[in-house]
Design a protein around this motif. Structure first.
Motif, short mmCIF file in Angstrom:
data_model
loop_
_atom_site.label_atom_id
_atom_site.label_comp_id
_atom_site.label_asym_id
_atom_site.label_seq_id
_atom_site.Cartn_x
_atom_site.Cartn_y
_atom_site.Cartn_z
N LYS A 193 -11.32 3.01 21.80
CA LYS A 193 -11.91 3.57 22.91
C LYS A 193 -12.92 2.91 23.63
O LYS A 193 -13.00 2.77 24.62
N HIS A 194 -13.82 2.40 22.78
CA HIS A 194 -15.06 1.84 23.11
C HIS A 194 -14.73 0.35 24.02
O HIS A 194 -15.20 0.06 25.14
N LEU A 195 -13.77 -0.34 23.55
CA LEU A 195 -13.16 -1.59 24.08
C LEU A 195 -12.58 -1.36 25.40
O LEU A 195 -12.67 -2.25 26.39
N LYS A 196 -12.21 -0.22 25.81
CA LYS A 196 -11.68 0.10 26.90
C LYS A 196 -12.61 0.40 28.30
O LYS A 196 -12.45 0.08 29.41
N LYS A 197 -14.01 0.71 27.69
CA LYS A 197 -15.08 0.94 28.56
C LYS A 197 -16.13 0.08 28.62
O LYS A 197 -17.16 0.08 29.06
N CYS A 198 -16.13 -0.99 27.35
CA CYS A 198 -17.41 -1.73 27.22
C CYS A 198 -17.50 -2.70 28.44
O CYS A 198 -16.72 -3.16 29.08
N ASN A 199 -19.04 -2.71 28.78
CA ASN A 199 -19.35 -3.58 29.89
C ASN A 199 -19.03 -4.97 29.82
O ASN A 199 -18.90 -5.80 30.76
N SER A 200 -18.88 -5.50 28.56
CA SER A 200 -18.48 -6.72 28.36
C SER A 200 -17.19 -7.00 28.44
O SER A 200 -16.73 -8.44 28.10
N ARG A 201 -16.16 -6.15 28.41
CA ARG A 201 -14.88 -6.53 28.76
C ARG A 201 -14.39 -7.30 29.93
O ARG A 201 -15.23 -7.30 30.81
N GLU A 202 -13.47 -8.15 29.76
CA GLU A 202 -13.04 -8.93 30.90
C GLU A 202 -12.38 -8.19 31.86
O GLU A 202 -11.40 -7.34 31.82
N LYS A 203 -13.01 -8.40 33.22
CA LYS A 203 -12.45 -7.62 34.41
C LYS A 203 -11.60 -8.35 34.98
O LYS A 203 -11.63 -9.84 34.93
N PRO A 204 -10.65 -8.07 35.78
CA PRO A 204 -9.68 -8.69 36.77
C PRO A 204 -10.58 -9.71 37.65
O PRO A 204 -11.22 -9.20 38.12
N LYS A 205 -9.81 -10.75 37.94
CA LYS A 205 -10.57 -11.90 38.71
C LYS A 205 -10.10 -11.72 40.21
O LYS A 205 -9.09 -11.29 40.35
#
Length: 482
Positions: free
Chosen positions: A74-86
Motif C-alpha cells: 500500500k505504501h509503495l503506491k503512494k510513497c513520495n519517492s516513487r517513480e512518476k510518469p515522465k
C-alpha cells in the motif's frame, strides 16, 4: 524553543505528549506528537512493547524512512519517492553531451595528496593555458527601477539586500542588452523560489504575451511565481533536471514559437553547461534541422542583406529589420566552478586545443574553489557551513559564496609551504577564467557574441561574474544603433 519543551529533555524525560524514543545521534528525545495512549510515534513504534508484533522495515524506494512490513504494498503506491510518469519534455540525457569513456579519468587522488612536483606542473600548465586571457573583466554593475522600493525597504536584512542588489544588476544587464520586451519566453534555470523571474515580470509591467518557464529539479518552498496573476504573463514551473529538458517539447514554445531568453542567478557548475547546451543545441538547433519558420519570422521585410547594409551605412539604422532567432539572448550569473563535470562541459574542444584533457580539467575545477573559499577556514568550520547550508536550503541562503568549502578533500595545511593564500586565490580565479573561456568559445562557434563581466561587488558576492550572449546578428544591430 519554549522552556517547557527543553526542561524534560534536560532531566532525561520526553516532553508531555511527545515520543519517548531517544535519538542517540541528536542526543535528545524524538519530538513527534504521539497518538492518545501511545508512547511512541509511528516512526519509532517498533521500539514499544505493544508494537512488537508489527515489524518496521526500510522503504525500498527511499531508505531514509521506514514502513510497516505488512503495509509495504500500500505504501509503495503512494510513497513520495516513487517513480512518476515522465512528461513529454523529458528526454533522458538530451543535454548531457557525448560521453567518451577513454577520457573519463579513473579515481584521482585529492589535490592535498598530490606530490609537490605534480602540483607545480599543473599550475605551470594552467598559467601557460591562461596566457593572453584578460583576467580583469569590465564592471557592469547596474540596477533597475523595478527594485528601487525593495532595495530601500528598512526591513531588509543584510542577506536580503545582497540578493536584491544582484537581482537588480542582472535585471539592469538584461535591459541593457535589449532583452526586456513583449512576445518572448524567459526560461529561468535553477529558479529556486523564482525571484529573478518575479523581478523581470515586475519590470515588464503590462508587456504582451510574456511567458516564464521556471526550471528547478527539487521541490522548493516559499515560491513567488504563484503570486503573479497578470493577464499578459504566464508562469509555468517545471520540476526537472536540466540534463533531461527538451524545450521544444513544451507546448508554449512548440506552438507559439516565442523567442527564448535564458536567465539564471548563481547557476551551479555543471548546470551552466547543461543550460547552454539546452538552449543553443537542443532548442535552437532543432529549428535548423526542421527548417521551420516560426510565426514571428513569416512577416518578413523584403529588403536584401545588401540593402540592409546600405541603409546602415547611410545612417538609417533604425530601419534595419529584426531577424527572428529561437534564442534571443542568455544572461547567467556563474557559480561554483568546482562542481563542473568533464562529461557535460561545453568547452572540451577549447581545452583539447590547449593540450589539456579530463585530468587537467578535474584538478582545475577543484582548484577553482581557492578563489572563493579563502583557505584559512578549518575543516571543522567547513563541515559546519556545509551542514547549515543543507539544513537551510529553502531559506534565503541561495548564495554559493562558500562553494570552496564543499571541496573537503583539499587540505590547505598540506599546501601552506608551497603557496600563499593570495597565490591560491589568483590560481583559483585563473581556473574559473579558463573554464569560462571554454564556454565563451563554445557560444562563439554556435553563432553567439558572448561576454564575461563583473555584475556585482565582491563584498556583495564573491561569485560576481555574469555570462551574457546575444546572437551575432542582434549584437551587430546593437552596435549600429549606438
Amino acid at each position: 524553543m519554549a522552556d517547557s519543551a527543553r526542561t524534560p529533555h534536560a532531566t532525561g524525560f520526553p516532553a508531555e505528549g511527545r515520543c519517548s524514543y531517544y535519538v542517540e545521534k541528536k542526543k535528545r528525545f524524538c519530538r513527534m506528537v504521539v497518538a492518545a495512549g501511545k508512547r511512541f510515534c509511528g516512526e519509532h513504534a517498533g521500539a514499544a512493547e505493544e508494537e512488537n508484533a508489527r515489524k518496521r522495515i526500510l522503504c525500498p524506494l527511499d531508505p531514509k524512512h521506514t514502513v510497516y512490513e505488512d503495509q509495504l504494498a500500500k505504501h509503495l503506491k503512494k510513497c513520495n519517492s516513487r517513480e512518476k510518469p515522465k512528461p513529454d519534455f523529458f528526454i533522458q540525457d538530451i543535454n548531457a553531451g557525448l560521453k567518451d569513456e577513454t577520457e573519463i579519468p579513473e579515481q584521482l587522488v585529492p589535490i592535498s595528496s598530490l606530490p609537490e612536483d605534480q602540483l607545480e606542473n599543473l599550475i605551470k600548465k594552467l598559467r601557460k593555458a591562461s596566457e593572453g586571457l584578460n583576467s580583469t573583466l569590465q564592471d557592469h554593475i547596474m540596477s533597475h527601477p523595478a527594485l528601487y522600493d525593495a532595495l530601500n525597504d528598512p526591513k531588509n536584512g543584510d542577506s536580503a539586500t545582497k540578493h536584491l542588489k544582484q537581482q537588480a544588476s542582472i535585471l539592469g544587464n538584461i535591459e541593457k542588452l535589449k532583452l526586456l520586451g513583449p512576445r518572448r519566453c524567459f526560461v529561468e534555470f535553477g529558479a529556486g523560489k523564482g525571484k529573478l523571474s518575479h523581478w523581470v515580470d515586475i519590470a515588464l509591467k503590462d508587456a504582451e504575451k510574456v511567458h516564464f518557464i521556471l526550471v528547478e529539479k527539487v521541490t522548493t518552498r516559499f515560491k513567488v511565481d504563484g503570486k503573479h496573476r497578470k493577464k499578459n504573463s504566464v508562469f509555468e514551473r517545471l520540476q526537472i533536471d536540466i540534463q533531461h529538458l527538451c524545450l521544444n517539447k513544451i507546448p508554449v514554445l512548440r506552438e507559439g514559437k516565442l523567442p527564448v531568453v535564458g536567465i539564471g542567478k548563481h547557476l551551479c557548475g555543471v548546470a551552466t553547461d547543461l543550460a547552454l547546451r539546452c538552449l543553443v543545441e537542443t532548442y535552437a538547433a532543432s529549428f535548423e534541422e526542421r527548417n521551420e519558420e516560426p510565426l514571428a519570422k513569416r512577416i518578413k521585410n523584403d529588403k536584401t542583406e545588401k540593402e540592409i547594409n546600405t541603409l546602415a551605412k547611410e545612417g538609417n539604422e533604425k530601419n534595419v529589420p529584426e531577424k527572428w532567432t529561437p534564442v534571443a539572448g542568455i544572461v547567467i550569473a556563474l557559480c561554483c566552478h568546482h562542481r563542473c563535470d568533464w562529461r557535460h562541459y561545453v568547452g572540451k574542444e577549447y581545452f583539447r586545443a590547449l593540450g589539456l584533457g579530463a585530468v587537467e580539467f578535474h584538478y582545475f575545477q577543484r582548484m577553482s574553489s581557492w578563489a572563493t573559499c579563502g583557505m584559512q577556514k578549518t575543516s571543522f568550520e567547513a563541515s559546519n557551513i556545509t551542514t547549515k547550508r543543507k539544513d537551510n536550503q529553502n531559506d534565503d541562503s541561495e548564495e554559493h559564496d562558500e562553494g570552496g568549502y564543499r571541496v573537503t578533500d583539499d587540505s590547505s595545511e598540506s599546501l601552506s609551504g608551497l603557496l600563499t593564500v593570495e597565490e591560491k586565490k589568483k590560481i583559483g580565479h585563473l581556473c574559473k577564467l579558463l573554464i569560462d573561456q571554454g564556454r565563451i568559445q563554445y557560444l562563439q562557434q554556435k553563432g553567439f557574441n558572448p561576454a564575461l563581466q563583473y555584475y556585482t561587488d565582491p563584498l556583495v558576492s564573491l561569485e560576481n561574474v555574469l555570462l551574457t550572449a546575444l546572437p551575432i546578428h542582434s549584437s551587430q544591430k546593437q552596435l549600429l544603433n549606438r
